[in-house]
Write a protein that holds these residues in place. Sequence first.
Motif, PDB file in Angstrom:
ATOM      1  N   TYR A   1      70.643  -1.683-131.531  1.00  0.00           N
ATOM      2  CA  TYR A   1      69.901  -0.806-130.629  1.00  0.00           C
ATOM      3  C   TYR A   1      68.472  -0.699-131.144  1.00  0.00           C
ATOM      4  N   PHE A   2      67.533  -1.078-130.280  1.00  0.00           N
ATOM      5  CA  PHE A   2      66.121  -1.057-130.660  1.00  0.00           C
ATOM      6  C   PHE A   2      65.389  -0.005-129.846  1.00  0.00           C
ATOM      7  N   CYS A   3      64.461   0.654-130.487  1.00  0.00           N
ATOM      8  CA  CYS A   3      63.549   1.475-129.721  1.00  0.00           C
ATOM      9  C   CYS A   3      62.145   0.900-129.867  1.00  0.00           C
ATOM     10  N   ALA A   4      61.334   1.176-128.877  1.00  0.00           N
ATOM     11  CA  ALA A   4      59.943   0.757-128.868  1.00  0.00           C
ATOM     12  C   ALA A   4      59.100   1.941-128.425  1.00  0.00           C
ATOM     13  N   SER A   5      57.867   1.954-128.857  1.00  0.00           N
ATOM     14  CA  SER A   5      56.974   3.022-128.407  1.00  0.00           C
ATOM     15  C   SER A   5      55.668   2.424-127.904  1.00  0.00           C
ATOM     16  N   SER A   6      54.991   3.193-127.069  1.00  0.00           N
ATOM     17  CA  SER A   6      53.688   2.760-126.562  1.00  0.00           C
ATOM     18  C   SER A   6      52.836   3.987-126.291  1.00  0.00           C
ATOM     19  N   ARG A   7      51.552   3.741-126.089  1.00  0.00           N
ATOM     20  CA  ARG A   7      50.619   4.848-125.796  1.00  0.00           C
ATOM     21  C   ARG A   7      50.787   5.326-124.367  1.00  0.00           C
ATOM     22  N   GLY A   8      51.236   4.394-123.482  1.00  0.00           N
ATOM     23  CA  GLY A   8      51.344   4.762-122.090  1.00  0.00           C
ATOM     24  C   GLY A   8      52.459   3.993-121.425  1.00  0.00           C
ATOM     25  N   GLN A   9      52.455   3.992-120.133  1.00  0.00           N
ATOM     26  CA  GLN A   9      53.477   3.345-119.330  1.00  0.00           C
ATOM     27  C   GLN A   9      53.515   1.859-119.619  1.00  0.00           C
ATOM     28  N   SER A  10      54.738   1.284-119.660  1.00  0.00           N
ATOM     29  CA  SER A  10      54.928  -0.091-120.137  1.00  0.00           C
ATOM     30  C   SER A  10      54.109  -1.108-119.369  1.00  0.00           C
ATOM     31  N   LEU A  11      53.813  -0.862-118.112  1.00  0.00           N
ATOM     32  CA  LEU A  11      53.081  -1.855-117.347  1.00  0.00           C
ATOM     33  C   LEU A  11      51.678  -2.090-117.912  1.00  0.00           C
ATOM     34  N   ASP A  12      51.128  -1.119-118.528  1.00  0.00           N
ATOM     35  CA  ASP A  12      49.736  -1.192-118.962  1.00  0.00           C
ATOM     36  C   ASP A  12      49.555  -1.228-120.473  1.00  0.00           C
ATOM     37  N   TYR A  13      50.576  -0.849-121.213  1.00  0.00           N
ATOM     38  CA  TYR A  13      50.409  -0.724-122.654  1.00  0.00           C
ATOM     39  C   TYR A  13      51.468  -1.532-123.389  1.00  0.00           C
ATOM     40  N   GLU A  14      51.070  -2.065-124.535  1.00  0.00           N
ATOM     41  CA  GLU A  14      51.992  -2.856-125.325  1.00  0.00           C
ATOM     42  C   GLU A  14      53.037  -1.968-125.968  1.00  0.00           C
ATOM     43  N   GLN A  15      54.231  -2.522-126.095  1.00  0.00           N
ATOM     44  CA  GLN A  15      55.312  -1.818-126.772  1.00  0.00           C
ATOM     45  C   GLN A  15      55.453  -2.373-128.186  1.00  0.00           C
ATOM     46  N   TYR A  16      55.655  -1.488-129.125  1.00  0.00           N
ATOM     47  CA  TYR A  16      55.876  -1.859-130.522  1.00  0.00           C
ATOM     48  C   TYR A  16      57.304  -1.477-130.882  1.00  0.00           C
ATOM     49  N   PHE A  17      58.032  -2.435-131.444  1.00  0.00           N
ATOM     50  CA  PHE A  17      59.452  -2.242-131.683  1.00  0.00           C
ATOM     51  C   PHE A  17      59.736  -1.803-133.114  1.00  0.00           C
ATOM     52  N   GLY A  18      60.789  -1.004-133.236  1.00  0.00           N
ATOM     53  CA  GLY A  18      61.312  -0.667-134.540  1.00  0.00           C
ATOM     54  C   GLY A  18      62.253  -1.747-135.035  1.00  0.00           C
ATOM     55  N   PRO A  19      62.783  -1.583-136.262  1.00  0.00           N
ATOM     56  CA  PRO A  19      63.646  -2.613-136.853  1.00  0.00           C
ATOM     57  C   PRO A  19      65.068  -2.593-136.319  1.00  0.00           C
ATOM     58  N   GLY A  20      65.423  -1.574-135.549  1.00  0.00           N
ATOM     59  CA  GLY A  20      66.745  -1.531-134.943  1.00  0.00           C
ATOM     60  C   GLY A  20      67.783  -0.798-135.769  1.00  0.00           C
ATOM     61  N   THR A  21      68.814  -0.338-135.091  1.00  0.00           N
ATOM     62  CA  THR A  21      70.023   0.215-135.716  1.00  0.00           C
ATOM     63  C   THR A  21      71.180  -0.653-135.287  1.00  0.00           C
ATOM     64  N   ARG A  22      71.890  -1.192-136.278  1.00  0.00           N
ATOM     65  CA  ARG A  22      73.055  -2.007-135.976  1.00  0.00           C
ATOM     66  C   ARG A  22      74.306  -1.145-136.035  1.00  0.00           C
ATOM     67  N   LEU A  23      74.907  -0.963-134.867  1.00  0.00           N
ATOM     68  CA  LEU A  23      76.095  -0.122-134.755  1.00  0.00           C
ATOM     69  C   LEU A  23      77.330  -1.009-134.751  1.00  0.00           C
ATOM     70  N   THR A  24      78.252  -0.689-135.618  1.00  0.00           N
ATOM     71  CA  THR A  24      79.540  -1.383-135.654  1.00  0.00           C
ATOM     72  C   THR A  24      80.624  -0.352-135.408  1.00  0.00           C
ATOM     73  N   VAL A  25      81.448  -0.619-134.407  1.00  0.00           N
ATOM     74  CA  VAL A  25      82.559   0.285-134.101  1.00  0.00           C
ATOM     75  C   VAL A  25      83.852  -0.393-134.537  1.00  0.00           C
ATOM     76  N   THR A  26      84.571   0.273-135.416  1.00  0.00           N
ATOM     77  CA  THR A  26      85.810  -0.329-135.947  1.00  0.00           C
ATOM     78  C   THR A  26      87.051   0.275-135.290  1.00  0.00           C
TER      79      THR A  26
END
Lengths: 111, 115
Positions: free
Chosen positions: B90-115
């Motif tokens: 699961y990755f999240c990304a952030s931007s200064r504004g709405q995705s159409l106009d601003y670049e998104q920067y991604f985090g390193p992610g959370t790897r979820l394992t369900v056993t």
Amino acid sequence: TQLLEQSPQFLSIQEGENLTVYCNSSSVFSSLQWYRQEPGEGPVLLVTVVTGGEVKKLKRLTFQFGDARKDSSLHITAAQPGDTGLYLCAGAAAGGFKTIFGAGTRLFVKA
Amino acid sequence: NAGVMQNPRHLVRRRGQEARLRCSPMKGHSHVYWYRQLPEEGLKFMVYLQKENIIDESGMPKERFSAEFPKEGPSILRIQQVVRGDSAAYFCASSRGQSLDYEQYFGPGTRLTVT
């Protein structure tokens, strides 16, 4: 439904070779982005193309946006092992806030 | 200048438990996006939030999944009663504004394992 199809899905080449990967859609996108993702990490933005026919260069990488803004290509000259990774194209969905990603091209450059 | 931060990086849950994933956007960014990535696949949009508001949750399953981005603190993606099919990055990304106009920067992610 807007879709981005990337080809090839997988590419294994020798160091020094050139390659092109493609990102195609039947829909028009206002902009397309190319990302590279390494194992265990999030995608890193390489470039955004906005204007139909636009060509952008980033060292040995050349990005082109199709005239009709439905497709894009990424050309790598003299590939190096450090270019290994998953290359993703992405575009903003029309009329909404989503970013749509292609499934990616996994590139492996052998030394 | 810290980038997007996600924690935990790895999360293991048994079926039926709750998973809580956190995302701290880049400084100055008030827009957060959550994506899910299955092995060998691209990223699938889940939800787009601004501070205290959900703007677009069309990619998020109607049941068991919820997201928030409070006025203070990180954005949270919560998955209740996890099932094996929830295992993914699961990755999240952030931007200064709405995705159409601003670049998104991604985090390193959370790897979820369900056993």
